[in-house]
Design a protein around this motif. Structure first.
Motif, PDB file in Angstrom:
ATOM      1  N   SER A  77      30.442  34.885   4.040  1.00 36.05           N
ATOM      2  CA  SER A  77      30.942  36.096   3.749  1.00 36.05           C
ATOM      3  C   SER A  77      32.582  36.274   3.671  1.00 36.05           C
ATOM      4  N   PHE A  78      33.167  35.160   2.992  1.00 34.30           N
ATOM      5  CA  PHE A  78      34.636  35.021   2.739  1.00 34.30           C
ATOM      6  C   PHE A  78      34.573  34.132   1.654  1.00 34.30           C
ATOM      7  N   ASN A  79      35.470  34.980   0.597  1.00 34.92           N
ATOM      8  CA  ASN A  79      35.762  34.087  -0.831  1.00 34.92           C
ATOM      9  C   ASN A  79      36.781  33.006  -0.620  1.00 34.92           C
ATOM     10  N   GLY A  80      36.198  32.020  -0.225  1.00 35.84           N
ATOM     11  CA  GLY A  80      37.167  30.652  -0.104  1.00 35.84           C
ATOM     12  C   GLY A  80      36.847  29.945   1.290  1.00 35.84           C
ATOM     13  N   PHE A  81      37.402  29.073   1.271  1.00 35.32           N
ATOM     14  CA  PHE A  81      37.340  27.919   2.445  1.00 35.32           C
ATOM     15  C   PHE A  81      38.719  27.914   3.056  1.00 35.32           C
ATOM     16  N   ILE A 109      47.015  28.849   4.048  1.00 38.54           N
ATOM     17  CA  ILE A 109      45.583  29.392   3.586  1.00 38.54           C
ATOM     18  C   ILE A 109      44.590  29.378   4.773  1.00 38.54           C
ATOM     19  N   ALA A 110      44.568  28.440   5.780  1.00 40.84           N
ATOM     20  CA  ALA A 110      43.850  28.530   6.979  1.00 40.84           C
ATOM     21  C   ALA A 110      44.293  29.357   7.845  1.00 40.84           C
ATOM     22  N   LYS A 111      45.487  29.843   8.112  1.00 44.77           N
ATOM     23  CA  LYS A 111      45.944  30.877   8.753  1.00 44.77           C
ATOM     24  C   LYS A 111      45.432  32.317   8.175  1.00 44.77           C
ATOM     25  N   SER A 112      45.232  32.440   6.783  1.00 44.57           N
ATOM     26  CA  SER A 112      44.946  33.885   6.321  1.00 44.57           C
ATOM     27  C   SER A 112      43.322  33.772   6.388  1.00 44.57           C
ATOM     28  N   PHE A 113      42.733  32.677   6.590  1.00 41.91           N
ATOM     29  CA  PHE A 113      41.217  32.602   6.549  1.00 41.91           C
ATOM     30  C   PHE A 113      40.788  33.047   8.017  1.00 41.91           C
ATOM     31  N   LEU A 114      41.682  32.603   8.857  1.00 40.09           N
ATOM     32  CA  LEU A 114      41.255  33.078  10.339  1.00 40.09           C
ATOM     33  C   LEU A 114      41.589  34.443  10.616  1.00 40.09           C
ATOM     34  N   GLU A 115      42.415  35.149   9.858  1.00 39.94           N
ATOM     35  CA  GLU A 115      43.201  36.269  10.387  1.00 39.94           C
ATOM     36  C   GLU A 115      42.552  37.568   9.270  1.00 39.94           C
ATOM     37  N   SER A 116      41.892  37.099   8.162  1.00 37.80           N
ATOM     38  CA  SER A 116      41.454  38.152   7.281  1.00 37.80           C
ATOM     39  C   SER A 116      39.986  38.423   7.234  1.00 37.80           C
ATOM     40  N   GLN A 117      39.325  38.023   8.275  1.00 36.73           N
ATOM     41  CA  GLN A 117      37.958  38.158   8.179  1.00 36.73           C
ATOM     42  C   GLN A 117      37.488  39.816   8.262  1.00 36.73           C
ATOM     43  N   LEU A 118      36.378  39.932   7.707  1.00 36.80           N
ATOM     44  CA  LEU A 118      35.924  41.463   7.573  1.00 36.80           C
ATOM     45  C   LEU A 118      35.403  41.940   9.198  1.00 36.80           C
ATOM     46  N   PRO A 119      35.415  43.430   8.944  1.00 37.67           N
ATOM     47  CA  PRO A 119      34.873  44.007  10.223  1.00 37.67           C
ATOM     48  C   PRO A 119      33.267  43.726  10.363  1.00 37.67           C
ATOM     49  N   TYR A 128      29.728  34.347  -0.548  1.00 35.14           N
ATOM     50  CA  TYR A 128      30.319  33.299  -1.526  1.00 35.14           C
ATOM     51  C   TYR A 128      29.972  31.962  -1.327  1.00 35.14           C
ATOM     52  N   ALA A 129      29.670  31.433  -2.277  1.00 33.96           N
ATOM     53  CA  ALA A 129      29.464  29.758  -2.039  1.00 33.96           C
ATOM     54  C   ALA A 129      30.681  29.047  -1.760  1.00 33.96           C
ATOM     55  N   VAL A 130      30.568  28.182  -0.488  1.00 33.55           N
ATOM     56  CA  VAL A 130      31.581  27.388  -0.235  1.00 33.55           C
ATOM     57  C   VAL A 130      32.210  26.582  -1.386  1.00 33.55           C
ATOM     58  N   ASN A 131      31.275  26.028  -2.228  1.00 32.05           N
ATOM     59  CA  ASN A 131      31.462  24.969  -3.257  1.00 32.05           C
ATOM     60  C   ASN A 131      31.631  25.438  -4.533  1.00 32.05           C
ATOM     61  N   SER A 132      32.278  24.482  -5.542  1.00 33.48           N
ATOM     62  CA  SER A 132      32.042  24.737  -7.036  1.00 33.48           C
ATOM     63  C   SER A 132      30.863  23.820  -7.394  1.00 33.48           C
ATOM     64  N   PHE A 133      30.261  24.095  -8.566  1.00 30.51           N
ATOM     65  CA  PHE A 133      29.211  23.236  -9.085  1.00 30.51           C
ATOM     66  C   PHE A 133      29.296  23.246 -10.542  1.00 30.51           C
ATOM     67  N   LYS A 134      28.822  21.909 -11.040  1.00 36.09           N
ATOM     68  CA  LYS A 134      28.869  21.705 -12.653  1.00 36.09           C
ATOM     69  C   LYS A 134      27.234  22.075 -12.832  1.00 36.09           C
ATOM     70  N   PHE A 135      27.081  22.840 -13.863  1.00 35.73           N
ATOM     71  CA  PHE A 135      25.876  23.252 -14.448  1.00 35.73           C
ATOM     72  C   PHE A 135      25.732  22.764 -15.882  1.00 35.73           C
ATOM     73  N   THR A 136      24.468  21.973 -16.102  1.00 32.47           N
ATOM     74  CA  THR A 136      24.046  21.546 -17.166  1.00 32.47           C
ATOM     75  C   THR A 136      22.632  22.032 -17.757  1.00 32.47           C
ATOM     76  N   SER A 194      39.401  25.924  -0.906  1.00 31.59           N
ATOM     77  CA  SER A 194      40.468  26.959  -0.371  1.00 31.59           C
ATOM     78  C   SER A 194      40.951  27.746  -1.277  1.00 31.59           C
ATOM     79  N   ILE A 195      40.815  27.586  -2.693  1.00 31.78           N
ATOM     80  CA  ILE A 195      41.527  28.614  -3.785  1.00 31.78           C
ATOM     81  C   ILE A 195      40.494  29.337  -4.215  1.00 31.78           C
ATOM     82  N   ALA A 196      40.539  30.629  -4.063  1.00 27.29           N
ATOM     83  CA  ALA A 196      39.406  31.571  -4.637  1.00 27.29           C
ATOM     84  C   ALA A 196      39.897  31.736  -6.029  1.00 27.29           C
ATOM     85  N   TRP A 197      38.829  32.164  -6.986  1.00 24.64           N
ATOM     86  CA  TRP A 197      39.150  32.537  -8.172  1.00 24.64           C
ATOM     87  C   TRP A 197      39.475  34.024  -8.266  1.00 24.64           C
ATOM     88  N   PRO A 198      40.482  34.567  -9.089  1.00 24.56           N
ATOM     89  CA  PRO A 198      40.290  35.826  -9.241  1.00 24.56           C
ATOM     90  C   PRO A 198      39.273  36.759  -9.677  1.00 24.56           C
TER      91      PRO A 198
END
Length: 332
Positions: A131-135, A172-182, A193-201, A268-272
């Motif tokens: 439940s966090f957009n990014g790693f 980025i790691a600092k923001s991840f630890l300090e920006s969690q939802l209630p 959100y999926a942790v990973n990106s995937f290639k679809f065919t 670790s970089i979320a897309w807009p």
């Protein structure tokens, strides 16, 4: 057949109990850290687990189905993206590797949602989300470094602690630890959100990249401070059992597409949020299993257990062997 594709057709029990460290060396692992070292680093933070998972130890297992949309097959030729509903096993969880953690503890976030799709040919494919957009980091080696820094710190360690030093150099790691939802009202009122990106065919050979989003039809809802103070330590499992007994729980299943310049191989970089999304179907959860503790102990979700039509697109997918090590340790 490579090890990566071979375990796509094997049962959780077969993989978890029969794969040795020697077998795991042949997996396409793109890092210097060994799977055992990564699990050891998680244990350094949360304590060694002998029954539960090294991380996301506390959870609840449910069942349902995935109903793909007509758009799904235009994205991928994967079996579960075609015009047929497939059964799914679902596991919601709290973050920490602590079986007894309270659902209101800050270490319970981000929440996890793991999915196992049971495909028509008898094989399975898995998806792991949170439940966090990014790693917090981009690679497995960096993740181990973060865990060691956290596990080597604490109230008795003089400042600046290893965690202080690491986080100062890794915003980025600092923001991840300090920006969690209630704490949420329910596991069913969070976007995952999926942790990973995937290639679809797809069947025509056309390829695209994307990241999964699982959006609750009930909307994102969180407890107030007063509700948090009154909540029981296990309120999330209690709530979702009651919720699904009343009616099915539904999430919209989407794939977010990148634009030129977006980093595909850096989780670790979320897309807009402005990036285009494709609705690929609905995840419908219909029941809670009766003996969740027993069922979830034997479940093994592997990030790189993927069917034809879906491939890894960033290095964090290759953490699957660490999941196998964790499985083996809780079955010793």
């Amino acid at each position: 057949m490579s090890q990566e594709n071979n375990y796509h057709a094997l049962s959780d029990d077969k993989i978890g109990k029969n794969y040795s460290e020697e077998n795991l060396k042949s997996f396409p692992i793109q890092q210097n850290s060994t799977p055992a070292e990564l699990v050891d680093a998680l244990n350094l933070v949360f304590g060694k687990q002998t029954y539960g998972r090294a991380v996301h130890a506390k959870g609840i297992v449910m069942r349902g189905r995935f109903l793909p949309s007509q758009q799904a097959s235009t994205l991928s030729k994967a079996p579960h993206f075609q015009d047929i509903a497939v059964p799914i096993t679902v596991r919601f969880s709290d973050f920490a590797g602590i079986l007894t953690i309270s659902d209101t503890d800050p270490l319970s976030s981000p929440r996890g949602l793991a999915l196992k799709f049971h495909l028509p040919d008898g094989t399975e494919t898995d998806l792991i989300t949170h439940s966090f957009n990014g790693f917090p980091v981009a690679t497995i080696d960096e993740f181990k470094e973060l865990l060691i820094a956290l596990g080597s710190s604490g109230p008795s360690v003089a400042a600046p602690t290893p965690a202080d030093i690491y986080l100062a150099a890794h915003p980025i790691a600092k923001s991840f630890l300090e920006s969690q939802l209630p704490p949420p009202v329910s596991y069913a009122t969070l976007t995952y959100y999926a942790v990973n990106s995937f290639k679809f065919t797809n069947a025509q050979g056309e390829t695209s990249f994307g990241r999964y989003q699982i959006v609750p039809q009930a909307g994102n809802q969180f407890l107030s401070e007063e509700e948090i103070a009154r909540a029981s330590p296990n309120y999330l499992a209690d709530e979702i059992r009651q919720r699904v007994a009343d009616s099915p729980i539904r999430f919209n299943f989407r794939v977010q597409l990148p634009e030129p310049g977006d980093e595909i191989d850096n989780p670790s970089i979320a897309w807009p949020d402005t990036r285009k999304t494709i609705d690929i179907g609905v995840i419908e959860i219909t029941e809670a299993v009766h003996d969740s503790a027993t069922v979830e102990r034997d479940l093994l979700f592997l990030p790189s257990r993927l069917p034809a039509g879906i491939e890894p697109a960033d290095p964090m997918v290759y953490r699957s062997p660490a999941y196998i090590i964790s499985y083996q340790r809780r079955h010793q």
